[in-house]
Design a protein around this motif. Structure first.
Motif: not given
Length: 91
Positions: A78-91
């Motif tokens: 879940t933590l990994d998913k949240l980090i990836l979602t946050e990173a994808a939003r930043g692009n």
């Protein structure tokens, strides 16, 4: 007075000893004292481990350990998913 911690197998054994003593006609309070635990501990143990056999107890502990491992895996994912979602939003 020092507090003694009992292993679950010892607890199940003490619960059985109290049942045997009570079955032989001893009062419940006397049987509990004979085993060497307080009444509060006995009733707490009976609530948690009442009616269990040692093989069931071992299985319970295995399942608790497996459940803890799976919960940790889910939280990590879940933590990994949240980090990836946050990173994808930043692009």
């Amino acid at each position: 007075m020092a507090k003694k911690t009992y292993k679950p197998e010892e607890i199940v054994s003490k619960l059985r000893q109290v049942d045997v003593l009570h079955g032989q006609g001893m009062s419940m309070a006397d049987a509990i004292r004979q085993v060497g635990v307080s009444e509060v501990s006995f009733y707490r143990w009976r609530k948690e481990y009442g009616g269990m056999k040692t093989d069931q107890l071992k299985r319970l502990k295995e399942l608790e350990k497996e459940n803890e491992r799976l919960r940790k895996a889910v939280s990590d994912l879940t933590l990994d998913k949240l980090i990836l979602t946050e990173a994808a939003r930043g692009n």
